[in-house]
Design a protein around this motif. Sequence first.
Motif, PDB file in Angstrom:
ATOM      1  N   LEU A 103       0.821  -1.208   0.000  1.00 30.35           N
ATOM      2  CA  LEU A 103       0.000   0.000   0.000  1.00 30.35           C
ATOM      3  C   LEU A 103       0.858   1.262   0.000  1.00 30.35           C
ATOM      4  N   HIS A 104       1.975   1.232   0.724  1.00 23.78           N
ATOM      5  CA  HIS A 104       2.882   2.389   0.723  1.00 23.78           C
ATOM      6  C   HIS A 104       3.445   2.617  -0.680  1.00 23.78           C
ATOM      7  N   LEU A 105       3.896   1.535  -1.324  1.00 24.40           N
ATOM      8  CA  LEU A 105       4.494   1.682  -2.651  1.00 24.40           C
ATOM      9  C   LEU A 105       3.450   2.129  -3.678  1.00 24.40           C
ATOM     10  N   LEU A 106       2.264   1.510  -3.613  1.00 23.71           N
ATOM     11  CA  LEU A 106       1.215   1.910  -4.547  1.00 23.71           C
ATOM     12  C   LEU A 106       0.761   3.347  -4.292  1.00 23.71           C
ATOM     13  N   SER A 107       0.715   3.735  -3.037  1.00 24.74           N
ATOM     14  CA  SER A 107       0.321   5.108  -2.713  1.00 24.74           C
ATOM     15  C   SER A 107       1.353   6.098  -3.243  1.00 24.74           C
ATOM     16  N   GLY A 125       3.340   5.647  -5.770  1.00 20.50           N
ATOM     17  CA  GLY A 125       3.186   5.717  -7.219  1.00 20.50           C
ATOM     18  C   GLY A 125       1.958   6.511  -7.621  1.00 20.50           C
ATOM     19  N   GLY A 126       0.830   6.320  -6.928  1.00 21.36           N
ATOM     20  CA  GLY A 126      -0.379   7.055  -7.250  1.00 21.36           C
ATOM     21  C   GLY A 126      -0.236   8.545  -6.997  1.00 21.36           C
ATOM     22  N   PHE A 127       0.393   8.912  -5.883  1.00 14.04           N
ATOM     23  CA  PHE A 127       0.596  10.335  -5.588  1.00 14.04           C
ATOM     24  C   PHE A 127       1.517  10.979  -6.624  1.00 14.04           C
ATOM     25  N   TYR A 128       2.532  10.233  -7.050  1.00  7.26           N
ATOM     26  CA  TYR A 128       3.448  10.771  -8.067  1.00  7.26           C
ATOM     27  C   TYR A 128       2.696  11.012  -9.376  1.00  7.26           C
ATOM     28  N   LEU A 129       1.816  10.117  -9.733  1.00  4.68           N
ATOM     29  CA  LEU A 129       1.045  10.306 -10.963  1.00  4.68           C
ATOM     30  C   LEU A 129       0.103  11.505 -10.851  1.00  4.68           C
ATOM     31  N   LEU A 130      -0.478  11.731  -9.658  1.00  2.33           N
ATOM     32  CA  LEU A 130      -1.336  12.902  -9.469  1.00  2.33           C
ATOM     33  C   LEU A 130      -0.564  14.200  -9.692  1.00  2.33           C
ATOM     34  N   ALA A 131       0.687  14.212  -9.219  1.00  2.20           N
ATOM     35  CA  ALA A 131       1.511  15.401  -9.433  1.00  2.20           C
ATOM     36  C   ALA A 131       1.982  15.501 -10.875  1.00  2.20           C
ATOM     37  N   ALA A 132       2.315  14.343 -11.472  1.00  2.00           N
ATOM     38  CA  ALA A 132       2.811  14.356 -12.843  1.00  2.00           C
ATOM     39  C   ALA A 132       1.741  14.816 -13.823  1.00  2.00           C
ATOM     40  N   TYR A 133       0.506  14.504 -13.573  1.00  2.00           N
ATOM     41  CA  TYR A 133      -0.591  14.910 -14.454  1.00  2.00           C
ATOM     42  C   TYR A 133      -1.245  16.211 -13.991  1.00  2.00           C
ATOM     43  N   ASP A 134      -0.550  16.958 -13.123  1.00  3.48           N
ATOM     44  CA  ASP A 134      -0.976  18.290 -12.681  1.00  3.48           C
ATOM     45  C   ASP A 134      -2.343  18.289 -11.984  1.00  3.48           C
ATOM     46  N   VAL A 135      -2.674  17.171 -11.323  1.00  6.82           N
ATOM     47  CA  VAL A 135      -3.912  17.149 -10.531  1.00  6.82           C
ATOM     48  C   VAL A 135      -3.708  17.937  -9.252  1.00  6.82           C
ATOM     49  N   THR A 136      -2.574  17.722  -8.604  1.00  7.42           N
ATOM     50  CA  THR A 136      -2.228  18.478  -7.408  1.00  7.42           C
ATOM     51  C   THR A 136      -0.717  18.462  -7.232  1.00  7.42           C
ATOM     52  N   VAL A 160       0.803  18.723  -4.590  1.00 10.23           N
ATOM     53  CA  VAL A 160       1.147  18.075  -3.320  1.00 10.23           C
ATOM     54  C   VAL A 160       1.457  16.600  -3.523  1.00 10.23           C
ATOM     55  N   GLY A 161       1.176  16.081  -4.728  1.00 14.05           N
ATOM     56  CA  GLY A 161       1.410  14.670  -4.991  1.00 14.05           C
ATOM     57  C   GLY A 161       2.852  14.250  -4.781  1.00 14.05           C
ATOM     58  N   TYR A 162       3.808  15.150  -5.141  1.00 12.45           N
ATOM     59  CA  TYR A 162       5.215  14.800  -4.936  1.00 12.45           C
ATOM     60  C   TYR A 162       5.517  14.624  -3.450  1.00 12.45           C
ATOM     61  N   TYR A 163       4.994  15.557  -2.636  1.00 13.40           N
ATOM     62  CA  TYR A 163       5.230  15.458  -1.195  1.00 13.40           C
ATOM     63  C   TYR A 163       4.547  14.207  -0.614  1.00 13.40           C
ATOM     64  N   GLY A 164       3.354  13.913  -1.146  1.00 12.50           N
ATOM     65  CA  GLY A 164       2.669  12.706  -0.682  1.00 12.50           C
ATOM     66  C   GLY A 164       3.439  11.455  -1.034  1.00 12.50           C
ATOM     67  N   ALA A 165       4.048  11.411  -2.235  1.00 12.81           N
ATOM     68  CA  ALA A 165       4.833  10.242  -2.630  1.00 12.81           C
ATOM     69  C   ALA A 165       6.036  10.064  -1.718  1.00 12.81           C
ATOM     70  N   ALA A 203       4.812   8.877   1.656  1.00 10.08           N
ATOM     71  CA  ALA A 203       4.423   7.466   1.636  1.00 10.08           C
ATOM     72  C   ALA A 203       5.642   6.555   1.696  1.00 10.08           C
ATOM     73  N   LEU A 204       6.703   6.931   0.981  1.00 10.06           N
ATOM     74  CA  LEU A 204       7.917   6.112   1.021  1.00 10.06           C
ATOM     75  C   LEU A 204       8.636   6.242   2.364  1.00 10.06           C
ATOM     76  N   ALA A 205       8.663   7.474   2.907  1.00  8.58           N
ATOM     77  CA  ALA A 205       9.360   7.676   4.181  1.00  8.58           C
ATOM     78  C   ALA A 205       8.663   6.926   5.314  1.00  8.58           C
ATOM     79  N   LEU A 206       7.339   6.892   5.270  1.00 17.38           N
ATOM     80  CA  LEU A 206       6.586   6.240   6.346  1.00 17.38           C
ATOM     81  C   LEU A 206       6.738   4.725   6.334  1.00 17.38           C
ATOM     82  N   VAL A 207       7.238   4.155   5.217  1.00 15.74           N
ATOM     83  CA  VAL A 207       7.501   2.709   5.192  1.00 15.74           C
ATOM     84  C   VAL A 207       8.499   2.334   6.285  1.00 15.74           C
ATOM     85  N   GLY A 208       9.500   3.194   6.470  1.00 17.90           N
ATOM     86  CA  GLY A 208      10.477   2.919   7.522  1.00 17.90           C
ATOM     87  C   GLY A 208      10.148   3.602   8.837  1.00 17.90           C
TER      88      GLY A 208
END
Length: 264
Positions: free
Chosen positions: A107-111, A113-124, A126-131, A134-139
């Motif tokens: 779920l962390h990895l998929l999240s 990836g999903g947040f990165y796509l939201l930022a890449a497609y200019d949806v928000t 904040v997607g980069y920060y969310g990505a 999500a990765l930082a919270l894995v550890g």
Amino acid sequence: MSSFRASNQMAAFFGVMTFVTLGTAVAYALVHWLGIPTGSFSVWLVSLLMLWWLVVVVTLPWNLHFQARAVIADALRSQEQSIRVEARDLSYVKRWAKLSLIAAIALHLLSAGGFYLLAAYDVTPVGYYGAVAALALVGLRPAIRAYEYVAERIAQIGKEVRFPRDDVLALRSEVEQLQRSVKAHADRLDLEVPESWAAKSEATIRALRADIEASRAALEDLRRANEDDHRQLARGAEQAAARIGEDAQVLGHVRELVRFFKQA
């Protein structure tokens, strides 16, 4: 105890969700009031949904995993002290500990990836920060839980030092035995149970009371019959005395007649 802990975790989860929602609403209202460029409302809404999803990912699967790990640790300690643990239950908990860990990491990895796509497609943006989050919270989430586990384990060891597990189990066995004994005595004294000692004693007392009342009634009947007999005897004695008086008078007359004839 586990149900109480689970209810506390769910309450904490919903509390965090409420706090995140209110905090986001307050922040949006504040920056909008100050005239700071805030972006569109949809960007804020998507960002709020991302925060909600991060809270879900960080909370639910990890809580399930760490709770399963805690149960496994307790089961192993119980086995070390020759306390019977169902193998089927232990394997079930181990399976869920593994599945929840895999689900949490996925779920962390998929999240991310999903947040990165939201930022890449200019949806928000904040997607980069969310990505990254999500990765930082894995550890970070396991590290926080590891600290909590170590603290709980040290506290548990301290408790076992003060109250040894064998003594606690022996005391629990004695308490359970006392509870069974108290329940047995309570059942014996329960008037609602027909076969209880109290119910049988109550029935015996009622029967004795009925016998005493019957004996009193019979004694009263005998007393009245005795009084009637005494009255009848008294009347008979009076009548006999009267007859004796009359007979004496007749005998007196007979003597007078006999004397008269002798003199004649």
